[in-house]
Design a protein around this motif. Structure first.
Motif, PDB file in Angstrom:
ATOM      1  N   THR A  88      -6.313   7.363   8.399  1.00  0.00           N
ATOM      2  CA  THR A  88      -6.948   6.134   8.879  1.00  0.00           C
ATOM      3  C   THR A  88      -6.242   5.572  10.108  1.00  0.00           C
ATOM      4  N   ASN A 129     -12.457  13.942  -4.434  1.00  0.00           N
ATOM      5  CA  ASN A 129     -11.689  12.910  -5.116  1.00  0.00           C
ATOM      6  C   ASN A 129     -10.288  13.431  -5.357  1.00  0.00           C
ATOM      7  N   SER A 158      -5.830  14.957   2.048  1.00  0.00           N
ATOM      8  CA  SER A 158      -6.296  13.572   2.157  1.00  0.00           C
ATOM      9  C   SER A 158      -6.442  13.163   3.611  1.00  0.00           C
ATOM     10  N   ARG A 206       0.831  -1.202   0.000  1.00  0.00           N
ATOM     11  CA  ARG A 206       0.000   0.000   0.000  1.00  0.00           C
ATOM     12  C   ARG A 206       0.871   1.260   0.000  1.00  0.00           C
ATOM     13  N   GLN A 215      -4.096   9.744   3.181  1.00  0.00           N
ATOM     14  CA  GLN A 215      -5.269   8.948   3.546  1.00  0.00           C
ATOM     15  C   GLN A 215      -4.904   7.847   4.532  1.00  0.00           C
ATOM     16  N   ASN A 239      -9.414  11.254  -2.016  1.00  0.00           N
ATOM     17  CA  ASN A 239     -10.168  10.114  -2.525  1.00  0.00           C
ATOM     18  C   ASN A 239     -10.711   9.293  -1.363  1.00  0.00           C
ATOM     19  N   PRO A 240     -12.043   9.150  -1.223  1.00  0.00           N
ATOM     20  CA  PRO A 240     -12.593   8.409  -0.080  1.00  0.00           C
ATOM     21  C   PRO A 240     -12.432   6.895  -0.204  1.00  0.00           C
ATOM     22  N   ASP A 241     -12.074   6.398  -1.366  1.00  0.00           N
ATOM     23  CA  ASP A 241     -11.939   4.963  -1.596  1.00  0.00           C
ATOM     24  C   ASP A 241     -10.575   4.491  -1.089  1.00  0.00           C
ATOM     25  N   ASP A 242     -10.569   3.777   0.056  1.00  0.00           N
ATOM     26  CA  ASP A 242      -9.295   3.337   0.617  1.00  0.00           C
ATOM     27  C   ASP A 242      -8.706   2.135  -0.108  1.00  0.00           C
ATOM     28  N   SER A 243      -9.398   1.609  -1.128  1.00  0.00           N
ATOM     29  CA  SER A 243      -8.797   0.551  -1.937  1.00  0.00           C
ATOM     30  C   SER A 243      -7.700   1.110  -2.840  1.00  0.00           C
ATOM     31  N   VAL A 244      -7.697   2.430  -3.055  1.00  0.00           N
ATOM     32  CA  VAL A 244      -6.620   3.108  -3.775  1.00  0.00           C
ATOM     33  C   VAL A 244      -5.860   3.943  -2.750  1.00  0.00           C
TER      34      VAL A 244
END
Length: 225
Positions: free
Chosen positions: A182, A84, A162, A16, A178, A168-173
């Motif tokens: 988290t 985003n 971030s 990651r 970010q 970007n709210p999508d934590d898969s990216v």
């Protein structure tokens, strides 16, 4: 198989971080490039035309510079919904525009009274040709050096946006800011989840800063003596 361990969902932290470096560097580079383009346009107008155009552009630049950069970036970022990665790029780019505009304007004002510009005017060269063939190319040196220094600030600002949830709210990216945001949920029990992305941000920003300082010294004629 997991040198740095995993995150809250068991995903490999090292992977990651590597993917996050792509996102963070892309945001920093694109934001700096867009800010450079905007600054070139405003700086060229102010430095080449002068008069009321110069006053109008510089007053707008002064207003933008009077606002702290991160606060201005947050203010621009919250205008877009949903947030985003592109909103982060635009927000950080707007913050960088007045820096490049003021620097280029000062360089072009210094070029207006140089010998080669006066010679071109005496030969009847058109004003547009003087600006784009003589003044602008000779004024880009300090701006290019400044872009490497601004790139470090852009990376930090992008990570901060971030971190605040404006990226970007999508934590898969993954993205370093970010990941840092988290990790604050479990900082007491797993501080390593915050240490690694924060360390990456610090090292990359410091690296671009040192590169900018080295480039400035290399291009400075006084340091060659």
């Amino acid at each position: 198989g997991h040198p740095l361990g995993g995150d809250l969902q068991g995903r490999d932290l090292l992977s990651r971080l590597l993917i996050g470096s792509q996102q963070t560097l892309m945001v920093g580079v694109l934001a700096t490039f867009l800010g450079l383009i905007g600054g070139l346009v405003l700086g060229t107008l102010a430095g080449a035309l002068g008069g009321w155009v110069d006053s109008l552009v510089m007053r707008a630049v002064d207003v933008m510079l009077s606002i702290p950069s991160l606060l201005l970036a947050v203010s621009v970022g919250v205008l877009f919904s949903p947030p985003n990665i592109y909103t982060v790029i635009v927000a950080v780019a707007i913050v960088q525009v007045p820096i490049f505009a003021r620097l280029l304007r000062g360089s072009m004002l210094a070029q207006r009274h140089s010998d080669h510009v006066l010679a071109a005017r005496s030969l009847g060269v058109k004003p547009g040709a003087i600006v784009f063939r003589h003044m602008l190319p000779n004024s880009l040196g300090p701006v290019i050096v400044q872009s490497t220094l601004v790139l470090a600030v852009a990376i930090i600002d992008a990570a901060a946006l971030s971190f605040l949830g404006l990226g970007n709210p999508d934590d898969s990216v993954p993205e370093w800011g970010q990941m840092l945001g988290t990790s604050q949920q479990v900082f007491d029990s797993h501080p390593n989840l915050a240490f690694w992305p924060a360390g990456c941000i610090i090292v990359v920003a410091l690296g671009f800063t040192l590169m900018g300082e080295a480039l400035r010294e290399a291009l400075d004629p006084k340091n060659r003596r």
